[in-house]
Design a protein around this motif. Structure first.
Motif, PDB file in Angstrom:
ATOM      1  N   THR A  42       1.052  -1.298   0.026  1.00 13.22           N
ATOM      2  CA  THR A  42      -0.006  -0.039   0.031  1.00 13.22           C
ATOM      3  C   THR A  42       0.791   1.353   0.068  1.00 13.22           C
ATOM      4  OG1 THR A  42      -0.103   0.161   2.429  1.00 13.22           O
ATOM      5  CG2 THR A  42      -1.609  -1.138   1.144  1.00 13.22           C
ATOM      6  N   ARG A  43       0.374   2.532  -0.611  1.00 12.80           N
ATOM      7  CA  ARG A  43       0.782   3.643  -0.438  1.00 12.80           C
ATOM      8  C   ARG A  43       1.232   4.114   0.996  1.00 12.80           C
ATOM      9  NH1 ARG A  43      -1.287   8.922  -0.328  1.00 12.80           N
ATOM     10  NH2 ARG A  43       0.105  10.482  -1.455  1.00 12.80           N
ATOM     11  N   LYS A  44       0.462   3.631   2.004  1.00 14.88           N
ATOM     12  CA  LYS A  44       0.664   4.050   3.522  1.00 14.88           C
ATOM     13  C   LYS A  44       1.922   3.211   4.011  1.00 14.88           C
ATOM     14  CE  LYS A  44      -1.121   3.704   7.887  1.00 14.88           C
ATOM     15  NZ  LYS A  44      -2.208   3.291   8.817  1.00 14.88           N
ATOM     16  N   THR A  45       2.249   1.945   3.446  1.00 14.79           N
ATOM     17  CA  THR A  45       3.355   1.201   3.789  1.00 14.79           C
ATOM     18  C   THR A  45       4.640   1.708   3.264  1.00 14.79           C
ATOM     19  OG1 THR A  45       2.255  -0.877   3.818  1.00 14.79           O
ATOM     20  CG2 THR A  45       4.307  -1.094   3.748  1.00 14.79           C
ATOM     21  N   VAL A  46       4.527   2.286   2.078  1.00 14.88           N
ATOM     22  CA  VAL A  46       5.615   2.931   1.478  1.00 14.88           C
ATOM     23  C   VAL A  46       6.129   4.245   2.227  1.00 14.88           C
ATOM     24  CG1 VAL A  46       6.583   4.340  -0.585  1.00 14.88           C
ATOM     25  CG2 VAL A  46       5.314   2.199  -0.734  1.00 14.88           C
ATOM     26  N   TYR A  47       4.993   5.159   2.650  1.00 16.46           N
ATOM     27  CA  TYR A  47       5.095   6.289   3.434  1.00 16.46           C
ATOM     28  C   TYR A  47       5.725   6.128   4.865  1.00 16.46           C
ATOM     29  CZ  TYR A  47       4.074   9.567  -0.287  1.00 16.46           C
ATOM     30  OH  TYR A  47       4.264  10.318  -1.349  1.00 16.46           O
ATOM     31  N   ASN A  48       5.240   4.774   5.447  1.00 12.64           N
ATOM     32  CA  ASN A  48       5.523   4.411   6.540  1.00 12.64           C
ATOM     33  C   ASN A  48       7.284   4.046   6.528  1.00 12.64           C
ATOM     34  OD1 ASN A  48       3.362   4.433   8.074  1.00 12.64           O
ATOM     35  ND2 ASN A  48       2.580   2.613   7.630  1.00 12.64           N
ATOM     36  N   LEU A  49       7.647   3.521   5.388  1.00  8.14           N
ATOM     37  CA  LEU A  49       9.120   3.412   5.611  1.00  8.14           C
ATOM     38  C   LEU A  49      10.221   4.235   4.586  1.00  8.14           C
ATOM     39  CD1 LEU A  49       8.729  -0.341   4.492  1.00  8.14           C
ATOM     40  CD2 LEU A  49       9.216   0.560   6.717  1.00  8.14           C
ATOM     41  N   PHE A  50       9.467   5.048   4.019  1.00  7.19           N
ATOM     42  CA  PHE A  50      10.385   6.283   3.355  1.00  7.19           C
ATOM     43  C   PHE A  50       9.613   7.647   3.456  1.00  7.19           C
ATOM     44  CE2 PHE A  50      11.462   2.144   1.173  1.00  7.19           C
ATOM     45  CZ  PHE A  50      12.787   2.263   1.296  1.00  7.19           C
ATOM     46  N   ARG A  51      10.270   8.732   3.517  1.00 12.08           N
ATOM     47  CA  ARG A  51       9.665   9.965   3.670  1.00 12.08           C
ATOM     48  C   ARG A  51       9.038  10.440   2.342  1.00 12.08           C
ATOM     49  NH1 ARG A  51      14.428  10.712   6.129  1.00 12.08           N
ATOM     50  NH2 ARG A  51      15.194  11.955   4.330  1.00 12.08           N
ATOM     51  N   SER A  52       9.587   9.920   1.140  1.00 13.26           N
ATOM     52  CA  SER A  52       9.334  10.738  -0.266  1.00 13.26           C
ATOM     53  C   SER A  52       9.859   9.886  -1.490  1.00 13.26           C
ATOM     54  CB  SER A  52       9.622  12.070  -0.328  1.00 13.26           C
ATOM     55  OG  SER A  52      11.077  12.136  -0.303  1.00 13.26           O
ATOM     56  N   LYS A  53       9.411  10.177  -2.501  1.00 13.30           N
ATOM     57  CA  LYS A  53      10.065   9.469  -3.604  1.00 13.30           C
ATOM     58  C   LYS A  53      11.456   9.761  -3.690  1.00 13.30           C
ATOM     59  CE  LYS A  53       9.168  11.197  -7.737  1.00 13.30           C
ATOM     60  NZ  LYS A  53       8.751  11.569  -9.006  1.00 13.30           N
ATOM     61  N   GLU A  54      12.008  10.979  -3.211  1.00  8.98           N
ATOM     62  CA  GLU A  54      13.371  11.334  -3.323  1.00  8.98           C
ATOM     63  C   GLU A  54      14.065  10.387  -2.211  1.00  8.98           C
ATOM     64  OE1 GLU A  54      10.714  13.404  -3.347  1.00  8.98           O
ATOM     65  OE2 GLU A  54      11.061  14.313  -5.162  1.00  8.98           O
ATOM     66  N   ASP A  55      13.657  10.233  -1.049  1.00  9.69           N
ATOM     67  CA  ASP A  55      14.355   9.656  -0.098  1.00  9.69           C
ATOM     68  C   ASP A  55      14.158   7.774  -0.670  1.00  9.69           C
ATOM     69  OD1 ASP A  55      15.173   8.595   2.331  1.00  9.69           O
ATOM     70  OD2 ASP A  55      13.219   8.189   3.197  1.00  9.69           O
ATOM     71  N   ILE A  56      13.531   7.493  -1.465  1.00 10.90           N
ATOM     72  CA  ILE A  56      13.453   5.970  -1.942  1.00 10.90           C
ATOM     73  C   ILE A  56      14.437   6.015  -3.025  1.00 10.90           C
ATOM     74  CG2 ILE A  56      12.142   4.446  -3.750  1.00 10.90           C
ATOM     75  CD1 ILE A  56       9.671   5.451  -2.415  1.00 10.90           C
TER      76      ILE A  56
END
Length: 191
Positions: A42-56
């Motif tokens: 989920t999008r929420k899971t991504v944001y729980n682990l990374f602050r942003s697309k740039e962080d990824i």
């Protein structure tokens, strides 16, 4: 402890999905939603682990930079530093050409590099610095300048050459060799 393994597994899924999406669509055209969908999360899971697309993207770049064990092994074997620099920069150039959107972020960071590479993780700057220090020990690289400073000079020139090649100017192994020669020998008149 199981949640740490699951968290790490999710982080790796996100990084792998982002790597694929950035290659396919480019950094600018990839959304966090697309990364989440590619990862099966989920999008929420991504944001729980990374602050942003740039962080990824920065985490992907750090993952590539951390993969320097083969070069460090060659350093322990006292490989000729000129040949090692050529190998490292040629491999980096191949990665940049295969990953243009990430390469632009790595080569033109929003935060300028400092004289000291990051101490909390492996870095390309740290690898180049260590190779130049080896070159000083081998008597192939000047010793009147610090390896950190020379690494920044070399990477500044290399980075600009790679940015130019990403917009269409050819950059090949002979240019890597020439760049290393000029930086190692200096730009003054040869005696």
């Amino acid at each position: 402890m199981p949640s740490l393994k699951r968290t790490e597994r999710s982080r790796n899924l996100i990084l792998d999905a982002a790597d694929e999406a950035f290659r396919e669509l480019g950094f600018e055209n990839t959304s966090v939603e697309e990364i989440a969908a590619h990862a099966g999360l989920t999008r929420k899971t991504v944001y729980n682990l990374f602050r942003s697309k740039e962080d990824i993207a920065l985490s992907l770049i750090a993952r590539v930079e951390a993969n320097d064990a083969g070069y460090r092994e060659l350093m322990t074997r006292n490989m000729n530093v000129t040949e090692l620099l050529e190998l490292v920069l040629t491999d980096s150039a191949r990665w940049c050409m295969a990953n243009p959107s990430l390469a632009r972020l790595a080569l033109a960071p929003s935060i300028r590099p400092s004289l000291e590479p990051p101490s909390e993780r492996p870095s390309f700057q740290g690898l180049v610095r260590d190779i130049l220090a080896l070159g000083q020990q081998q008597g192939l690289v000047r010793t009147d300048e610090e390896a950190n400073y020379m690494a920044l000079v070399l990477l500044g020139i290399y980075g600009q050459a790679m940015l130019n090649s990403l917009v269409g100017e050819a950059f090949d192994q002979s240019q890597v060799r020439r760049l290393i020669r000029i930086v190692v020998e200096g730009i003054g008149e040869r005696s």
